[in-house]
Design a protein around this motif. Structure first.
Motif, PDB file in Angstrom:
ATOM      1  N   CYS A   1       4.066 -23.298  59.124  1.00  0.00           N
ATOM      2  CA  CYS A   1       4.844 -22.483  58.183  1.00  0.00           C
ATOM      3  C   CYS A   1       4.216 -22.472  56.793  1.00  0.00           C
ATOM      4  CB  CYS A   1       6.276 -23.005  58.106  1.00  0.00           C
ATOM      5  SG  CYS A   1       7.268 -22.721  59.594  1.00  0.00           S
ATOM      6  N   LEU A   2       3.788 -23.626  56.332  1.00  0.00           N
ATOM      7  CA  LEU A   2       3.310 -23.729  54.955  1.00  0.00           C
ATOM      8  C   LEU A   2       1.926 -23.107  54.781  1.00  0.00           C
ATOM      9  CD1 LEU A   2       4.656 -27.326  54.390  1.00  0.00           C
ATOM     10  CD2 LEU A   2       5.455 -25.263  53.211  1.00  0.00           C
ATOM     11  N   ARG A   3       1.086 -23.213  55.794  1.00  0.00           N
ATOM     12  CA  ARG A   3      -0.217 -22.556  55.694  1.00  0.00           C
ATOM     13  C   ARG A   3      -0.044 -21.030  55.643  1.00  0.00           C
ATOM     14  NH1 ARG A   3      -3.052 -26.534  60.191  1.00  0.00           N
ATOM     15  NH2 ARG A   3      -3.448 -28.270  58.751  1.00  0.00           N
ATOM     16  N   ARG A   4       0.916 -20.546  56.418  1.00  0.00           N
ATOM     17  CA  ARG A   4       1.197 -19.098  56.372  1.00  0.00           C
ATOM     18  C   ARG A   4       1.788 -18.723  55.012  1.00  0.00           C
ATOM     19  NH1 ARG A   4       2.298 -15.029  55.118  1.00  0.00           N
ATOM     20  NH2 ARG A   4       3.062 -13.167  56.223  1.00  0.00           N
ATOM     21  N   ALA A   5       2.634 -19.573  54.458  1.00  0.00           N
ATOM     22  CA  ALA A   5       3.224 -19.289  53.147  1.00  0.00           C
ATOM     23  C   ALA A   5       2.151 -19.162  52.071  1.00  0.00           C
ATOM     24  CB  ALA A   5       4.226 -20.373  52.775  1.00  0.00           C
ATOM     25  N   LEU A   6       1.098 -19.968  52.175  1.00  0.00           N
ATOM     26  CA  LEU A   6       0.009 -19.884  51.198  1.00  0.00           C
ATOM     27  C   LEU A   6      -0.717 -18.551  51.273  1.00  0.00           C
ATOM     28  CD1 LEU A   6      -1.706 -23.406  51.246  1.00  0.00           C
ATOM     29  CD2 LEU A   6      -0.395 -22.369  49.386  1.00  0.00           C
ATOM     30  N   ARG A   7      -0.725 -17.943  52.447  1.00  0.00           N
ATOM     31  CA  ARG A   7      -1.431 -16.666  52.617  1.00  0.00           C
ATOM     32  C   ARG A   7      -0.623 -15.488  52.092  1.00  0.00           C
ATOM     33  NH1 ARG A   7      -1.620 -15.782  58.219  1.00  0.00           N
ATOM     34  NH2 ARG A   7      -2.815 -13.891  57.726  1.00  0.00           N
ATOM     35  N   GLU A   8       0.671 -15.693  51.751  1.00  0.00           N
ATOM     36  CA  GLU A   8       1.546 -14.557  51.400  1.00  0.00           C
ATOM     37  C   GLU A   8       1.034 -13.772  50.196  1.00  0.00           C
ATOM     38  OE1 GLU A   8       4.463 -11.866  52.153  1.00  0.00           O
ATOM     39  OE2 GLU A   8       3.599 -13.408  53.420  1.00  0.00           O
ATOM     40  N   PRO A   9       0.603 -14.297  49.058  1.00  0.00           N
ATOM     41  CA  PRO A   9       0.624 -15.692  48.617  1.00  0.00           C
ATOM     42  C   PRO A   9       1.855 -15.944  47.751  1.00  0.00           C
ATOM     43  CG  PRO A   9      -0.747 -14.420  47.139  1.00  0.00           C
ATOM     44  CD  PRO A   9      -0.189 -13.428  48.141  1.00  0.00           C
ATOM     45  N   PRO A  10       2.158 -17.217  47.478  1.00  0.00           N
ATOM     46  CA  PRO A  10       3.272 -17.518  46.576  1.00  0.00           C
ATOM     47  C   PRO A  10       2.862 -17.325  45.125  1.00  0.00           C
ATOM     48  CG  PRO A  10       2.246 -19.543  47.324  1.00  0.00           C
ATOM     49  CD  PRO A  10       1.542 -18.419  48.037  1.00  0.00           C
TER      50      PRO A  10
ATOM     51  N   PRO B   1       0.666 -10.783  55.462  1.00  0.00           N
ATOM     52  CA  PRO B   1       0.942 -11.200  54.079  1.00  0.00           C
ATOM     53  C   PRO B   1       1.103 -10.000  53.150  1.00  0.00           C
ATOM     54  CG  PRO B   1      -0.884 -12.443  55.011  1.00  0.00           C
ATOM     55  CD  PRO B   1      -0.597 -11.340  55.969  1.00  0.00           C
ATOM     56  N   ASP B   2       2.085 -10.103  52.234  1.00  0.00           N
ATOM     57  CA  ASP B   2       2.314  -8.985  51.318  1.00  0.00           C
ATOM     58  C   ASP B   2       2.958  -9.447  50.006  1.00  0.00           C
ATOM     59  OD1 ASP B   2       2.145  -6.296  50.616  1.00  0.00           O
ATOM     60  OD2 ASP B   2       4.176  -5.859  51.336  1.00  0.00           O
ATOM     61  N   GLY B   3       2.855 -10.757  49.691  1.00  0.00           N
ATOM     62  CA  GLY B   3       3.379 -11.251  48.428  1.00  0.00           C
ATOM     63  C   GLY B   3       4.895 -11.243  48.337  1.00  0.00           C
ATOM     64  N   ARG B   4       5.573 -11.398  49.456  1.00  0.00           N
ATOM     65  CA  ARG B   4       7.028 -11.353  49.456  1.00  0.00           C
ATOM     66  C   ARG B   4       7.604 -12.741  49.172  1.00  0.00           C
ATOM     67  NH1 ARG B   4       5.691  -7.772  53.953  1.00  0.00           N
ATOM     68  NH2 ARG B   4       5.356  -9.683  55.120  1.00  0.00           N
ATOM     69  N   THR B   5       8.413 -12.837  48.151  1.00  0.00           N
ATOM     70  CA  THR B   5       9.036 -14.110  47.785  1.00  0.00           C
ATOM     71  C   THR B   5       9.928 -14.635  48.897  1.00  0.00           C
ATOM     72  OG1 THR B   5       8.992 -13.499  45.451  1.00  0.00           O
ATOM     73  CG2 THR B   5      10.502 -15.257  46.086  1.00  0.00           C
ATOM     74  N   GLU B   6      10.651 -13.733  49.547  1.00  0.00           N
ATOM     75  CA  GLU B   6      11.578 -14.160  50.601  1.00  0.00           C
ATOM     76  C   GLU B   6      10.849 -14.870  51.732  1.00  0.00           C
ATOM     77  OE1 GLU B   6      13.053 -10.965  53.271  1.00  0.00           O
ATOM     78  OE2 GLU B   6      11.900  -9.622  51.966  1.00  0.00           O
ATOM     79  N   VAL B   7       9.623 -14.424  52.026  1.00  0.00           N
ATOM     80  CA  VAL B   7       8.844 -15.046  53.101  1.00  0.00           C
ATOM     81  C   VAL B   7       8.481 -16.476  52.724  1.00  0.00           C
ATOM     82  CG1 VAL B   7       6.671 -14.970  54.381  1.00  0.00           C
ATOM     83  CG2 VAL B   7       7.962 -12.860  53.973  1.00  0.00           C
ATOM     84  N   VAL B   8       8.004 -16.658  51.501  1.00  0.00           N
ATOM     85  CA  VAL B   8       7.618 -18.000  51.046  1.00  0.00           C
ATOM     86  C   VAL B   8       8.823 -18.931  51.051  1.00  0.00           C
ATOM     87  CG1 VAL B   8       6.683 -19.332  49.120  1.00  0.00           C
ATOM     88  CG2 VAL B   8       5.723 -17.076  49.667  1.00  0.00           C
ATOM     89  N   GLU B   9       9.950 -18.456  50.530  1.00  0.00           N
ATOM     90  CA  GLU B   9      11.141 -19.294  50.453  1.00  0.00           C
ATOM     91  C   GLU B   9      11.635 -19.691  51.836  1.00  0.00           C
ATOM     92  OE1 GLU B   9      13.821 -16.902  48.230  1.00  0.00           O
ATOM     93  OE2 GLU B   9      13.017 -17.505  46.262  1.00  0.00           O
ATOM     94  N   THR B  10      11.648 -18.738  52.757  1.00  0.00           N
ATOM     95  CA  THR B  10      12.131 -19.041  54.109  1.00  0.00           C
ATOM     96  C   THR B  10      11.196 -20.003  54.818  1.00  0.00           C
ATOM     97  OG1 THR B  10      13.169 -16.863  54.263  1.00  0.00           O
ATOM     98  CG2 THR B  10      12.796 -18.046  56.317  1.00  0.00           C
ATOM     99  N   LEU B  11       9.900 -19.789  54.695  1.00  0.00           N
ATOM    100  CA  LEU B  11       8.942 -20.675  55.367  1.00  0.00           C
ATOM    101  C   LEU B  11       8.989 -22.081  54.777  1.00  0.00           C
ATOM    102  CD1 LEU B  11       5.907 -18.260  55.837  1.00  0.00           C
ATOM    103  CD2 LEU B  11       7.492 -19.077  57.580  1.00  0.00           C
ATOM    104  N   ARG B  12       9.181 -22.185  53.473  1.00  0.00           N
ATOM    105  CA  ARG B  12       9.335 -23.518  52.871  1.00  0.00           C
ATOM    106  C   ARG B  12      10.580 -24.215  53.397  1.00  0.00           C
ATOM    107  NH1 ARG B  12       9.997 -24.799  47.191  1.00  0.00           N
ATOM    108  NH2 ARG B  12       9.628 -26.897  47.990  1.00  0.00           N
ATOM    109  N   ALA B  13      11.678 -23.479  53.483  1.00  0.00           N
ATOM    110  CA  ALA B  13      12.921 -24.068  53.987  1.00  0.00           C
ATOM    111  C   ALA B  13      12.772 -24.478  55.445  1.00  0.00           C
ATOM    112  CB  ALA B  13      14.068 -23.075  53.829  1.00  0.00           C
TER     113      ALA B  13
END
Length: 879
Positions: A360-369, A331-343
């Protein structure tokens, strides 16, 4: 697997083969897609295969075309089964899965589903895995009918000696023995050992060989790589990271090599027996992959996966192909990661892979969004977890709702949340949540507001203590049913009116008709929505039985078309009381039993199904079976939930028939307190209490409750309630007069069981008054109806009363349609209308072999040669 594929091809079978991959465990339906995808890739052939019930699997291969919904999980499984059935109908199929221990969860569910039904298809299923796969899916496959488990044993000592001699020539037997001991007969480790020691003088000493532990042998692979240079190591790292997507251009770019240079490196690796370079880059053995993968430094692994995801994005790969790489990043707060995992999660939900979505979504929460994005991620996660029956979904949705400031978005979250809360029986929270969310919406969101109010009314109708009032701020007379929101709200209001002790059923039915809009409501929400059943059940309770039958038939077809087992389960649930009313007890019991098994995770629906099951079993005389249904005591406590209260009412009736009339009367008084002033249409507990008090010897109470129920039945204009109440009053008074009124009320009416009950009681009352001749006619008709209904205790009593009246009762029916089981009768009805075996199987969510077996047995029972004689052999009224 290689041998199986060769032999299957030689036998003329269609071979569908794929290999699961570690990285693709996070791809929804990866194994299923790669195994079947080539068969549907051809335009015309693909269109032909993805038709009928198989169309439910189309989103896996042509892209999702529907919004995510809970029913997609079962729908895709249903579609894949029929797709395999169609392929096997062309020629026998061999489905071969290598490295199955890496199978993704949705595909694993498919393999288990398919294995359980493999005997019904021309299908050979070969699943090759490393020792020790765990999980229910593997157990289901290994223990399925006709399955055989072959465990590959290590090489024998003799086999090891032969290979050592072949590779090293003549060596002392002690050396060969040492090779066998150190490798344990593992062919791969033996090969690497022989490669390592071949040609060395030390190979002649057993001591040297025994010093080479398996880890040493694995390091030999790395030594080989090191001899090929840094570029070879980097290319191997790239191949390990990319997995099955490792083409030469991709691997070269990820490794930072020019493609021409990478080609030379790949050729050298292939010569060194590390990789196979065609048709894609892959390691010669999974253990080689393990060795290379283990050597990738942790600090580099995350960066390589992130680089791979970005590389795939530049190549226009879909989010589902990029997500597995992003899951492996830090995790590193990357927007692209959250967007891709949501998609990727949205795509997984749309094809019935909620496990992948939650990952995917649990990992997206750890980015965090970001805070705004977090609300969306939590909402998606709550929806996905709800599909899996995970209670964490409710908490995530609550968090999303609490953190959302936008009223429209809060309304959408509330709509998702209330569905899960309702399944858990959290009625009061649902009602409050819906009303709060609806009141905050702007005027432009009228449709969403109506939908939320409909959910509130649907929830309120489940709690007998909540006032059955119309939604606040809604003029029901102005709801024409012109929009989907108006239709669902009308359906919910109609359902609520059936609970009102002051509303007549014709009024509720008129609202339900407006809600249904012909087939509009069913098209809006589908058969797996409670909103449709709100209206459909009003028509049944309002005694529009022909309309109710048509609605259920349409819902069955909708479930078949959508491939929705849940929708079909609701057809079974709410078809059961209709069967009961029409005197088809065996069908009522079977449908309710199947439904109760399908809805174990949804207690409210299951309680409805169990109440209908109890009712049917009791009238069949299966009291032990009925007692077993509630043996766990889960319905013993008082509750205001309607379905649970109805179960308790049926349990009280069972208690009376088991001989404890006083206890039954006390239980029914408790049920009455839970019911309050609710309409008797849902459950006429006063009539049941009258029968219990009469059996307990309290005639005054029996007459009081029966008289009260007659009055209430008239007030709500329910012929069925009046008939039940007049029957109870006739028993309580010991008089034919109420029973004669009930007989007139049910004459020509399709409620065969109630009429049979009334006729037998009327005949008994007339006989007791010495009117023997007058008693015979109602007793004979009551006996005939009881036999047709399968009401064995009632038929037995009718025969006893006929004998006491001096008449000779006819024998029980032992052949003809009455000999058919409910499943056989259902199949026969469809076959009689011209439906093919495949259409019947798809509509009833059973296999072709099941349909064929039912028809064969039915022809024998009916004494006919085939389906062309079915229509004549089935009596009128069975369609």
């Amino acid at each position: 697997a290689d041998v199986a594929a060769t032999r299957a091809a030689d036998a003329g079978m269609l071979v569908l083969r794929t290999t699961a991959a570690a990285l693709e465990q996070d791809l929804g339906w990866g194994v299923a897609r790669s195994a079947i995808g080539p068969q549907v890739a051809d335009g015309l052939r693909g269109e032909r295969l993805l038709r009928g019930a198989a169309a439910a699997a189309a989103p896996l291969f042509v892209g999702p075309s529907v919004l995510p919904e809970a029913g997609r999980v079962g729908a895709v499984l249903h579609g894949l089964y029929w797709l395999m059935s169609d392929l096997a109908g062309e020629r026998p199929v061999a489905l071969i899965i290598d490295d199955a221990h890496w199978t993704d969860p949705p595909s694993a569910r498919w393999l288990a589903h398919l294995a359980a039904r493999s005997n019904d298809l021309a299908l050979l299923l070969v699943v090759a895995a490393r020792p020790g796969p765990t999980g229910a899916w593997w157990h289901s496959v290994a223990t399925s009918p006709g399955a055989g488990v072959i465990t590959l044993r290590p090489l024998s000592r003799a086999g090891t000696l032969a290979l050592v001699a072949e590779q090293l020539g003549e060596v002392p037997e002690a050396v060969a023995d040492a090779c066998h001991r150190i490798t344990g007969g593992n062919p791969f480790l033996l090969g690497e050992l022989l490669r390592h020691v071949g040609g060395r003088d030390a190979a002649s000493t057993p001591e040297h060989i025994l010093a080479l532990r398996p880890e040493s042998i694995r390091r030999a692979v790395l030594l080989r790589l090191g001899e090929l240079g840094e570029a070879a190591i980097e290319l191997c790292f790239a191949i390990a990271i990319l997995g099955q997507a490792a083409t030469l251009p991709l691997a070269a770019e990820l490794a930072g090599l020019e493609e021409s240079a990478a080609a030379g490196v790949a050729a050298a690796l292939e010569t060194a027996d590390v990789i196979q370079a065609t048709p894609r880059l892959q390691f010669v053995h999974p253990l080689v992959l393990d060795v290379v993968d283990h050597e990738i430094p942790a600090v580099r692994r995350s960066g390589l996966h992130l680089a791979a995801a970005r590389l795939l994005k530049r190549r226009a790969a879909p989010p589902s192909r990029r997500a597995p790489h992003l899951l492996a990043t830090e995790p590193d707060g990357r927007t692209e990661v959250v967007e891709t995992l949501r998609a990727a999660a949205a795509g997984a939900l749309s094809v019935g892979a909620p496990e992948m979505a939650t990952t995917c979504l649990r990992r997206a929460l750890r980015e965090p969004p970001s805070p705004e994005e977090a609300t969306l991620v939590l909402t998606d996660l709550g929806r996905a977890e709800g599909m899996l029956g995970d209670p964490g979904g409710i908490e995530h949705l609550r968090t999303a709702h609490a953190g959302c400031a936008d009223p429209v978005q809060r309304g959408l979250i509330a709509r998702e949340l209330v569905i899960q809360l309702l399944n858990r029986g959290e009625i009061k929270e649902v009602v409050a949540l819906c009303h709060d969310a609806a009141s905050a919406l702007p005027d432009s969101e009228r449709e969403l507001r109506l939908q939320l109010l409909a959910h509130a009314r649907t929830a309120a109708s489940q709690d007998l203590h909540m006032a059955p009032a119309d939604p606040p701020g809604v003029d029901v007379t102005r709801l024409a049913g012109a929009t989907a929101g108006e239709r669902v709200l009308l359906a919910a209001i109609a359902n609520t009116r059936t609970r009102s002790s002051t509303s007549a059923m014709p009024e509720a039915c008129a609202l339900a008709e407006r809600a249904l809009g012909g087939t509009a409501l069913l098209q809006d929400v589908g058969a797996d929505s409670p909103q449709f059943w709100n209206a459909a059940m009003v028509m049944m309770f309002g005694e529009h039985y022909a309309t109710a039958q048509r609605l259920i038939a349409a819902a069955v077809e909708d479930s078949r078309r959508r491939g929705s087992p849940r929708g079909y389960g609701l057809c079974l649930t709410f078809g059961s009381p209709l069967h009961f009313r029409l005197g088809r007890l065996a069908e009522a019991a079977e449908d309710a039993r199947r439904a109760s098994e399908m809805f174990v995770a949804e207690p409210l629906v299951r309680a409805h199904a169990l109440s209908f099951l109890l009712e049917a079993l009791i009238d069949q005389g299966a009291l032990d079976d009925a007692r077993a249904v509630v043996a766990d005591g889960s319905f013993a406590a008082s509750t205001s939930l309607a379905a649970f209260t109805r179960v308790r009412g049926c349990m009280a009736r069972l208690r009376r028939l088991e001989g404890d009339a006083a206890g039954a009367a006390a239980d029914l008084l408790d049920v009455g307190r839970e019911h309050g002033d609710v309409s008797p249409v849902f459950f006429p507990w006063r009539a049941e209490a009258a029968l219990a008090f009469h059996a307990a010897g309290d005639g005054e109470q029996a007459r009081r409750f029966a008289t009260d129920e007659v009055m209430r039945g008239r007030r709500v204009a329910s012929r069925w309630v009046q008939a039940r109440a007049l029957h109870a009053l006739g028993v309580a008074e010991g008089s034919p007069a109420p029973l004669e009124r009930a007989e007139e009320l049910t004459r020509g009416w399709p409620t065969r069981l109630e009429r049979a009950r009334i006729l037998v009681e009327l005949g008994a009352a007339l006989r007791r008054r010495g009117r023997m001749r007058d008693a015979v006619t109602p007793l004979r008709e009551g006996l005939d109806l009881a036999d047709r209904c399968g009401a064995r205790p009632l038929a037995t009593r009718a025969r006893e009363e006929l004998a006491a009246a001096g008449a000779r009762p006819r024998r029980a029916r032992i052949s003809g349609p009455e000999a058919l089981t409910p499943s056989e009768l259902r199949v026969c009805r469809m076959a009689a209308t011209g439906a093919s075996n495949r259409e019947i199987a798809q509509a009833l969510f059973v296999t072709l072999r099941t349909v064929e077996t039912h028809l064969t047995r039915s022809y024998m029972k009916l004494g006919i040669a085939g389906r062309e004689a079915l229509a004549a052999a089935l009596p009128a009224g069975t369609e």
